[in-house]
Design a protein around this motif. Structure first.
Motif, mmCIF file in Angstrom:
data_model
loop_
_atom_site.group_PDB
_atom_site.id
_atom_site.type_symbol
_atom_site.label_atom_id
_atom_site.label_comp_id
_atom_site.label_asym_id
_atom_site.label_seq_id
_atom_site.Cartn_x
_atom_site.Cartn_y
_atom_site.Cartn_z
ATOM 1 N N SER A 48 0.829 -1.206 0.000
ATOM 2 C CA SER A 48 0.000 0.000 0.000
ATOM 3 C C SER A 48 0.864 1.258 0.000
ATOM 4 O O SER A 48 0.517 2.259 -0.636
ATOM 5 C CB SER A 48 -0.965 0.001 1.181
ATOM 6 N N SER A 49 1.993 1.204 0.665
ATOM 7 C CA SER A 49 2.918 2.332 0.672
ATOM 8 C C SER A 49 3.531 2.541 -0.717
ATOM 9 O O SER A 49 3.691 3.678 -1.167
ATOM 10 C CB SER A 49 4.012 2.106 1.710
ATOM 11 N N VAL A 50 3.835 1.451 -1.393
ATOM 12 C CA VAL A 50 4.377 1.545 -2.754
ATOM 13 C C VAL A 50 3.335 2.168 -3.691
ATOM 14 O O VAL A 50 3.666 3.021 -4.524
ATOM 15 C CB VAL A 50 4.831 0.153 -3.265
ATOM 16 N N ALA A 57 4.381 10.045 -7.162
ATOM 17 C CA ALA A 57 5.274 10.280 -8.301
ATOM 18 C C ALA A 57 4.485 10.756 -9.514
ATOM 19 O O ALA A 57 4.932 11.647 -10.248
ATOM 20 C CB ALA A 57 6.057 9.014 -8.620
ATOM 21 N N ARG A 58 3.321 10.171 -9.707
ATOM 22 C CA ARG A 58 2.472 10.564 -10.835
ATOM 23 C C ARG A 58 2.095 12.037 -10.746
ATOM 24 O O ARG A 58 2.022 12.744 -11.748
ATOM 25 C CB ARG A 58 1.211 9.699 -10.865
ATOM 26 N N GLY A 60 3.896 14.286 -9.218
ATOM 27 C CA GLY A 60 5.092 15.112 -9.082
ATOM 28 C C GLY A 60 5.430 15.483 -7.649
ATOM 29 O O GLY A 60 6.152 16.450 -7.414
ATOM 30 N N ALA A 61 4.929 14.725 -6.682
ATOM 31 C CA ALA A 61 5.149 15.066 -5.270
ATOM 32 C C ALA A 61 5.954 13.996 -4.535
ATOM 33 O O ALA A 61 5.971 13.972 -3.303
ATOM 34 C CB ALA A 61 3.801 15.278 -4.580
ATOM 35 N N PHE A 62 6.640 13.125 -5.245
ATOM 36 C CA PHE A 62 7.367 12.019 -4.617
ATOM 37 C C PHE A 62 8.671 12.511 -3.994
ATOM 38 O O PHE A 62 9.398 13.303 -4.586
ATOM 39 C CB PHE A 62 7.672 10.930 -5.641
ATOM 40 N N ASP A 63 8.960 12.025 -2.778
ATOM 41 C CA ASP A 63 10.201 12.346 -2.080
ATOM 42 C C ASP A 63 10.736 11.042 -1.480
ATOM 43 O O ASP A 63 10.043 10.390 -0.694
ATOM 44 C CB ASP A 63 9.932 13.373 -0.979
ATOM 45 N N TRP A 64 11.964 10.664 -1.848
ATOM 46 C CA TRP A 64 12.522 9.382 -1.394
ATOM 47 C C TRP A 64 12.617 9.274 0.119
ATOM 48 O O TRP A 64 12.281 8.234 0.691
ATOM 49 C CB TRP A 64 13.905 9.138 -2.014
ATOM 50 N N LEU A 65 13.092 10.311 0.770
ATOM 51 C CA LEU A 65 13.256 10.250 2.224
ATOM 52 C C LEU A 65 11.905 10.039 2.914
ATOM 53 O O LEU A 65 11.776 9.176 3.787
ATOM 54 C CB LEU A 65 13.936 11.518 2.746
ATOM 55 N N THR A 66 10.914 10.805 2.504
ATOM 56 C CA THR A 66 9.575 10.647 3.082
ATOM 57 C C THR A 66 9.034 9.249 2.811
ATOM 58 O O THR A 66 8.478 8.602 3.701
ATOM 59 C CB THR A 66 8.615 11.705 2.508
ATOM 60 N N PHE A 67 9.209 8.770 1.595
ATOM 61 C CA PHE A 67 8.722 7.446 1.221
ATOM 62 C C PHE A 67 9.358 6.352 2.089
ATOM 63 O O PHE A 67 8.673 5.482 2.609
ATOM 64 C CB PHE A 67 9.013 7.174 -0.265
#
Length: 128
Positions: A48-50, A57-58, A60-67
Motif C-alpha cells: 500500500s505504501s508503494v 510520483a504521478r 510530481g510530489a514524490f520524495d525518497w526520504l519521506t517514502f
C-alpha cells in the motif's frame, strides 16, 4: 548463532510455524523478528505504501526520504500490532487448542513459556 539469510527470505514471504524451542533459540535476532511480526503479512502494508509512492510520483510530489520513512514506519507499526495482538490473545487464553491462529504459526516464546513476569507486573518476551 549465525546469520541465516535463507530464513530471512523465507520468513519475508511465508508464515513460519515453529514448534521446536531449540530451533527457535538457534535463530538470529532478525529471523526471530521477521517470524514474530509475521512479516509475510506485513508486506501488504508495504504494498500500500508503494502504491501511495507511485501516486505521489504521478502527481510530481514524490520524495525518497519521506517514502522510506513512511514505509519503514508502517512496516514496524504493523509488525508491532501483530505482536501485541498475539500477546493479548495468549495472555487472555484465546490462543488455545484449535484456535485458528494456532494452526498457522504460534509464537515460540509464548508456546514454550518464554514469558517472564516483571516485578512491576508487566511481561516481556524472554528470548527476544
Amino acid at each position: 548463532m549465525h546469520i541465516n539469510f535463507a530464513m530471512w527470505r523465507k520468513a519475508s514471504w511465508q508464515l513460519i510455524k515453529m514448534d521446536d524451542k531449540k530451533e527457535w533459540d538457534g535463530l538470529d535476532i532478525v529471523s526471530k523478528w521477521l517470524i514474530a511480526t509475521r512479516s509475510a503479512v506485513t508486506l501488504v502494508t508495504v504494498y500500500s505504501s508503494v502504491i501511495a509512492g507511485i501516486l505521489a510520483a504521478r502527481d510530481g510530489a514524490f520524495d525518497w526520504l519521506t517514502f522510506i520513512i513512511v514505509t519503514l514506519g508502517l512496516f514496524i507499526a504493523h509488525g508491532t500490532n501483530n505482536i501485541l495482538n498475539d500477546y493479548t490473545d495468549y495472555t487472555r487464553g484465546v490462543d488455545r487448542d484449535n484456535y485458528f491462529r494456532t494452526q498457522y504459526g504460534v509464537h515460540p516464546w509464548f508456546k514454550n513459556s518464554g514469558i517472564r513476569q516483571r516485578p512491576f507486573g508487566g511481561s516481556l518476551p524472554a528470548d527476544f
